[in-house]
Design a protein around this motif. Structure first.
Motif, mmCIF file in Angstrom:
data_model
loop_
_atom_site.group_PDB
_atom_site.id
_atom_site.type_symbol
_atom_site.label_atom_id
_atom_site.label_comp_id
_atom_site.label_asym_id
_atom_site.label_seq_id
_atom_site.Cartn_x
_atom_site.Cartn_y
_atom_site.Cartn_z
ATOM 1 N N PHE A 74 25.264 16.135 -56.849
ATOM 2 C CA PHE A 74 24.986 17.085 -55.612
ATOM 3 C C PHE A 74 24.582 16.161 -54.656
ATOM 4 C CE2 PHE A 74 26.181 20.501 -59.022
ATOM 5 C CZ PHE A 74 27.087 20.489 -58.479
ATOM 6 N N ALA A 75 24.088 15.407 -54.378
ATOM 7 C CA ALA A 75 23.043 14.430 -53.424
ATOM 8 C C ALA A 75 24.008 13.578 -52.666
ATOM 9 C CB ALA A 75 21.680 14.091 -53.798
ATOM 10 N N TRP A 76 24.366 13.126 -53.631
ATOM 11 C CA TRP A 76 25.977 11.790 -53.482
ATOM 12 C C TRP A 76 27.401 12.551 -52.500
ATOM 13 C CZ3 TRP A 76 26.417 6.876 -53.289
ATOM 14 C CH2 TRP A 76 27.650 6.062 -52.809
ATOM 15 N N PHE A 77 27.185 13.641 -53.049
ATOM 16 C CA PHE A 77 28.786 14.423 -52.766
ATOM 17 C C PHE A 77 28.363 14.626 -51.266
ATOM 18 C CE2 PHE A 77 31.023 13.179 -56.971
ATOM 19 C CZ PHE A 77 31.753 12.079 -56.148
ATOM 20 N N TRP A 78 27.508 15.527 -51.834
ATOM 21 C CA TRP A 78 27.049 16.394 -50.054
ATOM 22 C C TRP A 78 26.385 15.485 -48.990
ATOM 23 C CZ3 TRP A 78 23.651 20.244 -53.450
ATOM 24 C CH2 TRP A 78 24.039 21.350 -53.876
ATOM 25 N N ALA A 79 26.246 14.703 -49.227
ATOM 26 C CA ALA A 79 25.945 13.326 -48.533
ATOM 27 C C ALA A 79 26.780 12.695 -47.436
ATOM 28 C CB ALA A 79 24.863 12.540 -48.840
ATOM 29 N N LYS A 80 28.070 13.213 -48.242
ATOM 30 C CA LYS A 80 29.506 12.365 -47.787
ATOM 31 C C LYS A 80 29.737 13.661 -47.283
ATOM 32 C CE LYS A 80 29.380 7.943 -50.926
ATOM 33 N NZ LYS A 80 29.338 6.899 -49.234
ATOM 34 N N GLY A 81 29.498 14.647 -47.545
ATOM 35 C CA GLY A 81 30.544 15.978 -46.887
ATOM 36 C C GLY A 81 31.128 16.562 -47.263
ATOM 37 N N GLN A 82 31.312 16.595 -48.763
ATOM 38 C CA GLN A 82 32.191 17.139 -49.357
ATOM 39 C C GLN A 82 32.541 16.695 -51.028
ATOM 40 O OE1 GLN A 82 35.469 16.589 -47.568
ATOM 41 N NE2 GLN A 82 35.974 18.788 -47.576
ATOM 42 N N THR A 83 31.931 18.187 -51.917
ATOM 43 C CA THR A 83 31.955 17.676 -53.168
ATOM 44 C C THR A 83 33.942 17.742 -53.864
ATOM 45 O OG1 THR A 83 32.008 19.696 -54.344
ATOM 46 C CG2 THR A 83 30.111 18.318 -54.351
ATOM 47 N N THR A 102 21.618 13.763 -44.572
ATOM 48 C CA THR A 102 20.988 12.199 -45.293
ATOM 49 C C THR A 102 21.121 12.524 -47.146
ATOM 50 O OG1 THR A 102 18.790 13.844 -44.767
ATOM 51 C CG2 THR A 102 19.415 12.694 -43.097
ATOM 52 N N GLN A 103 20.366 11.792 -46.935
ATOM 53 C CA GLN A 103 20.118 11.803 -48.096
ATOM 54 C C GLN A 103 18.878 12.853 -48.934
ATOM 55 O OE1 GLN A 103 21.620 10.694 -51.833
ATOM 56 N NE2 GLN A 103 23.450 10.099 -50.150
ATOM 57 N N ALA A 104 18.338 12.805 -48.222
ATOM 58 C CA ALA A 104 16.435 13.285 -48.544
ATOM 59 C C ALA A 104 17.133 15.457 -48.007
ATOM 60 C CB ALA A 104 15.392 13.017 -48.110
ATOM 61 N N LEU A 107 19.329 16.611 -51.411
ATOM 62 C CA LEU A 107 18.069 16.126 -52.408
ATOM 63 C C LEU A 107 17.829 17.160 -52.188
ATOM 64 C CD1 LEU A 107 17.981 15.102 -55.602
ATOM 65 C CD2 LEU A 107 15.956 13.729 -53.610
ATOM 66 N N TRP A 108 17.036 17.995 -50.414
ATOM 67 C CA TRP A 108 16.150 19.147 -50.498
ATOM 68 C C TRP A 108 17.614 20.362 -51.086
ATOM 69 C CZ3 TRP A 108 11.572 21.262 -50.999
ATOM 70 C CH2 TRP A 108 12.050 22.395 -50.271
ATOM 71 N N ARG A 109 18.652 20.931 -49.957
ATOM 72 C CA ARG A 109 19.460 21.318 -50.241
ATOM 73 C C ARG A 109 19.435 21.729 -52.371
ATOM 74 N NH1 ARG A 109 25.495 22.487 -51.128
ATOM 75 N NH2 ARG A 109 25.214 24.310 -50.048
ATOM 76 N N TYR A 110 19.553 20.645 -52.602
ATOM 77 C CA TYR A 110 20.213 20.748 -54.656
ATOM 78 C C TYR A 110 19.120 20.998 -54.645
ATOM 79 C CZ TYR A 110 20.174 19.469 -59.093
ATOM 80 O OH TYR A 110 20.089 19.645 -60.587
ATOM 81 N N ALA A 163 17.296 25.168 -46.545
ATOM 82 C CA ALA A 163 17.227 23.734 -45.857
ATOM 83 C C ALA A 163 17.704 22.744 -44.798
ATOM 84 C CB ALA A 163 18.580 22.891 -47.048
ATOM 85 N N GLY A 164 18.299 24.037 -43.783
ATOM 86 C CA GLY A 164 18.857 24.012 -42.591
ATOM 87 C C GLY A 164 19.913 23.146 -43.178
ATOM 88 N N THR A 165 20.760 23.382 -43.168
ATOM 89 C CA THR A 165 22.425 22.966 -43.715
ATOM 90 C C THR A 165 23.241 24.433 -43.385
ATOM 91 O OG1 THR A 165 22.273 23.723 -46.047
ATOM 92 C CG2 THR A 165 21.498 21.252 -45.378
#
Length: 181
Positions: A74-83, A102-104, A107-110, A163-165
């Motif tokens: 999830f952190a990888w794909f969310w940092a890119k914007g979408q799964t 950001t990756q951080a 990850l916090w959103r995850y 998470a601020g997202t």
């Protein structure tokens, strides 16, 4: 003038509205189906590396391993914007200003997204509930958690607000097709 070090805005303030709840939940269910593949591959890898012969051996270690694998996914794909599921349903995750995560932050959103499941699972463990009752409590909690977004000013889920997202509608730009002769 914008700061060259800051990531570009992916969407304008007018487009920061949340997709309808029905579409977000359809995406959520589709994501769950896609995670079966991730679980299968990660479980096979774990079983092979640990030489686990029985499903209940190393159960807690395997659960921790899957937690980490899901976090990476999830952190990888969310940092890119979408799964993949988000692409299918034209949903994108951005920060509150419309920039990529950001990756951080991803990850916090995850970590915060586990609020979808941890409270009912904790209740089930505390009261040693059987599977059927636990499933009913989990489904009820997920429905309540999803409906709470209706009370948020921007219709965002609670974990996104924390998470601020935010989830936004995202229609990719279509590229013109070339004629082949």
């Amino acid at each position: 003038m914008t700061d060259p070090a800051s990531p570009p805005l992916l969407t304008t303030a007018a487009n920061l509205t949340a997709p309808p709840l029905r579409r977000r939940m359809a995406c959520w269910l589709y994501e769950g189906m896609l995670l079966f593949g991730v679980v299968f591959i990660a479980g096979y890898l774990f079983s092979t590396l640990t030489q686990t012969r029985h499903a209940l051996d190393n159960r807690h270690l395997q659960q921790a391993f899957l937690f980490v694998v899901f976090g990476i996914y999830f952190a990888w794909f969310w940092a890119k914007g979408q799964t993949l599921a988000m692409k299918t349903w034209h949903i994108r995750v951005v920060d509150n200003q419309g920039r990529p995560l950001t990756q951080a932050r991803a990850l916090w959103r995850y970590v915060l997204s586990w609020l979808w499941f941890l409270p009912p699972l904790a209740v089930g463990a505390a009261f040693s509930l059987p599977g059927g009752e636990l499933a009913l409590i989990v489904v009820g909690w997920v429905l309540v958690w999803a409906l709470l977004s209706r009370f948020h000013a921007q219709r965002q889920f609670v974990h996104d607000a924390l998470a601020g997202t935010r989830l936004v509608h995202f229609q990719p730009v279509e590229t013109p097709k070339r004629n082949k002769r």
